[in-house]
Every structure is written in C-alpha cells, then in structure tokens.
Design an enzyme around this catalytic site. Structure first.
Site, mmCIF file in Angstrom:
data_model
loop_
_atom_site.group_PDB
_atom_site.id
_atom_site.type_symbol
_atom_site.label_atom_id
_atom_site.label_comp_id
_atom_site.label_asym_id
_atom_site.label_seq_id
_atom_site.Cartn_x
_atom_site.Cartn_y
_atom_site.Cartn_z
ATOM 1 C CG ASN A 1 33.786 39.791 37.425
ATOM 2 O OD1 ASN A 1 32.813 39.790 36.662
ATOM 3 N ND2 ASN A 1 33.714 40.206 38.681
ATOM 4 C CD1 TRP A 2 35.643 40.791 30.936
ATOM 5 C CD2 TRP A 2 34.242 40.708 29.184
ATOM 6 N NE1 TRP A 2 36.390 40.548 29.806
ATOM 7 C CE2 TRP A 2 35.556 40.484 28.717
ATOM 8 C CE3 TRP A 2 33.195 40.695 28.266
ATOM 9 C CZ2 TRP A 2 35.842 40.268 27.365
ATOM 10 C CZ3 TRP A 2 33.481 40.458 26.921
ATOM 11 C CH2 TRP A 2 34.797 40.252 26.482
ATOM 12 C CE LYS A 3 34.310 43.923 38.815
ATOM 13 N NZ LYS A 3 34.646 44.774 39.926
ATOM 14 C CG HIS B 1 32.237 39.921 42.840
ATOM 15 N ND1 HIS B 1 32.090 41.231 43.226
ATOM 16 C CD2 HIS B 1 33.405 39.855 42.155
ATOM 17 C CE1 HIS B 1 33.127 41.925 42.779
ATOM 18 N NE2 HIS B 1 33.938 41.117 42.127
ATOM 19 C CD GLU C 1 31.754 44.714 42.007
ATOM 20 O OE1 GLU C 1 31.287 44.130 41.015
ATOM 21 O OE2 GLU C 1 32.875 45.277 42.004
ATOM 22 C CD GLU D 1 37.643 39.409 43.523
ATOM 23 O OE1 GLU D 1 38.293 39.603 42.511
ATOM 24 O OE2 GLU D 1 36.422 39.617 43.599
ATOM 25 N N GLY E 1 38.755 47.599 42.119
ATOM 26 C CA GLY E 1 38.493 48.779 41.294
ATOM 27 C C GLY E 1 39.080 50.068 41.824
ATOM 28 C CB SER F 1 43.663 47.028 42.013
ATOM 29 O OG SER F 1 42.529 47.818 42.299
ATOM 30 N N GLY G 1 39.157 42.165 37.229
ATOM 31 C CA GLY G 1 37.988 42.914 36.778
ATOM 32 C C GLY G 1 38.341 43.837 35.619
ATOM 33 N N GLY G 2 38.582 45.099 35.943
ATOM 34 C CA GLY G 2 38.780 46.127 34.914
ATOM 35 C C GLY G 2 39.820 45.768 33.862
HETATM 36 C C1 PEP Z 1 36.694 42.023 40.744
HETATM 37 O O1 PEP Z 1 35.738 42.749 40.974
HETATM 38 O O2 PEP Z 1 36.550 40.787 40.712
HETATM 39 C C2 PEP Z 1 37.991 42.648 40.519
HETATM 40 C C3 PEP Z 1 39.037 41.960 40.826
HETATM 41 O O3 PEP Z 1 37.986 43.925 40.027
HETATM 42 P P1 PEP Z 1 39.263 44.841 39.671
HETATM 43 O O4 PEP Z 1 40.305 43.949 39.044
HETATM 44 O O5 PEP Z 1 38.744 45.856 38.702
HETATM 45 O O6 PEP Z 1 39.745 45.438 40.944
#
Ligand code: PEP
Length: 244
Positions: free
Chosen positions: A10-12, A91, A93, A161, A167, A206, A227-228
């Site tokens: 997920n590149w957001k 999600h 967010e 999640e 994050g 994470s 994500g990241g």
């Molecule tokens: C996400 O927001 O879907 C996610 C898993 O982010 P991160 O891996 O950066 O915690």
C-alpha cells in the site's frame, strides 16, 4: 487449510511516475509460491500496469456507486478500466480521516466484488481499545459490519491492521496476532460458511524485512499488507521472499 499467501503493498499518498522503476524488481520477486500486488495512488495505476503487466495493481479506495455527483471519487469501473485488479477498502486512515463507517466499507467491498475486483477489507483496533481488552470484540464487530455476504475466497481478502502498529515500528506479539487471526477466521466462517475458510487474512502494521518471516508463519496469517516497507523494492522483496 494452508492458503496461498498474498503480499500486498500500500503506497498510500507516495510514489511518482519515476518511482515506478521499483516495480521491476518487485515483479521479478513474484513466483508461483506467493501472490504479490502493489496499490499505488490511483493516478499511477495505468502507468504501473503498463510498466509491469504481470504484477497485479490495485487501488486504495473506491466509491460504492457506479457514477454520479461524487466529486473526487472513483468508481470500481473506472479503476478496472485503468487496469486495477484489486482495491483496499476501509483502511484505518480512511476510517479516521474520512469518517468511513462499516456500512460504507461494506458497500464499497460489495461494489468492488460486483465489478470484478478483489476487495481487501481492513479492520483493526486502536491502542486504547486493545489496552481495555476489547481488541477482538472491536475487530469482530467491524467484520460483521464490513464483510459483504458475496465475499468468496477468490474475491475477498481481510487485512488485520492494528491502528497503533501502522507506521509506528511497533507490532503485536506473535501470540496476540495468532489469537486475533484465529478469531477473524472463526468470524468469517460464521459470516460466510465454508467460504470463510478460504478467505485470506493478511497481517498489516510495521511489517519489515526483519520481522516478516516470524509474522508470516503464524497460523491463519495468509500474507501481509505492507505500507512503508513496500515503497522500495530493497525492503519489499525480502518480505515477499519470507512468504515463500
Ligand atoms: C498500512 O497502512 O497498510 C500499513 C501496513 O503501513 P505500515 O506497513 O507502514 O505500518
């Protein structure tokens, strides 16, 4: 039942046309042993598909209506026309920033499946809810409100999640992930019958190269939503490899 794992990025609101070069190594890491997908910003879907046609590309949200007066929104048909094969809905967010309700998430997931996309439905508790001992109850209620009855093993994916793990570099214990994924599986069986056993349950929050193998080998963890660490192939490829 061991399900084929899915590792989705997920590149957001990150990435650019120039950054699509990262897809080359990511596509190269995909194999018969694991499904891989990337969900870039919607503006990059078409170019991402053109660059790596073998790599499933997804969106990060969709509207439940087919068309109409919804400024700034994108329908499932629009995403599919751009080349998307899947879409993340609900999600945390978006649940927070856009006040999305379970009913809206369910409507989005239903529209996605009806339109031929795989829906990745996100659920997860806040830190306060976990501290209060309500994590499983909160996630079960989200599933009851968000999972479409039409969901099947091929068309529906759940991403657990924990909001406090996204994050932050923090992750739940292996035991907590195992307990939660077992509870999600039980809930899916109640909601979808035998199909509930075939729906993949991803862990997200994470995930990084150093913890991927441990997380991906927990029972009922059928992959990861990342994500990241999905932004750079150097981080994402080792996570894909850990799922093989
Ligand atoms: C996400 O927001 O879907 C996610 C898993 O982010 P991160 O891996 O950066 O915690």
């Amino acid at each position: 039942m061991a399900l084929r794992k899915l590792v989705a990025g997920n590149w957001k609101m990150n990435g650019s046309l120039a950054g699509l070069t990262e897809l080359d190594a990511i596509a190269g890491a995909a194999s018969d042993a694991v499904d891989v997908a990337i969900c870039p910003p919607a503006t990059l879907i078409s170019a991402a598909v053109s660059r790596q046609s073998s790599l499933p590309i997804g969106a990060q949200d969709c509207h439940w209506n087919a068309s109409g007066a919804h400024t700034g929104c994108l329908s499932v048909a629009m995403l599919a026309e751009a080349g998307a094969k899947l879409v993340i809905v609900g999600h945390s967010e978006r649940r927070t920033d856009n006040h999305e309700t379970d009913a809206e998430v369910k409507a989005k997931a239903s529209a996605a499946i009806a339109g031929g996309l795989v829906a990745i439905v996100c659920v997860g508790e806040t830190e306060a809810q976990r501290d209060a001992g309500h994590a499983i109850g909160v996630v079960t209620a989200q599933l009851q409100g968000s999972v479409p009855e039409v969901g099947r093993g091929e068309t529906l994916v759940i991403a657990y999640e924990p909001v406090w793990a996204i994050g932050t570099g923090r992750t739940p214990t292996v035991a907590d992930v195992a307990d939660m994924h077992a509870a999600i599986r039980q809930c899916l069986r109640q909601l979808l019958g035998n199909e509930g056993a075939k729906v993949r349950i991803l862990y997200g929050g994470s995930v990084k190269p150093s913890n991927a193998a441990e997380l991906l080998h927990i029972p009922d963890v059928d992959g990861a939503l990342v994500g990241g660490a999905s932004l750079k192939a150097a981080d994402f490829v080792p996570i894909i490899d850990a799922a093989k």
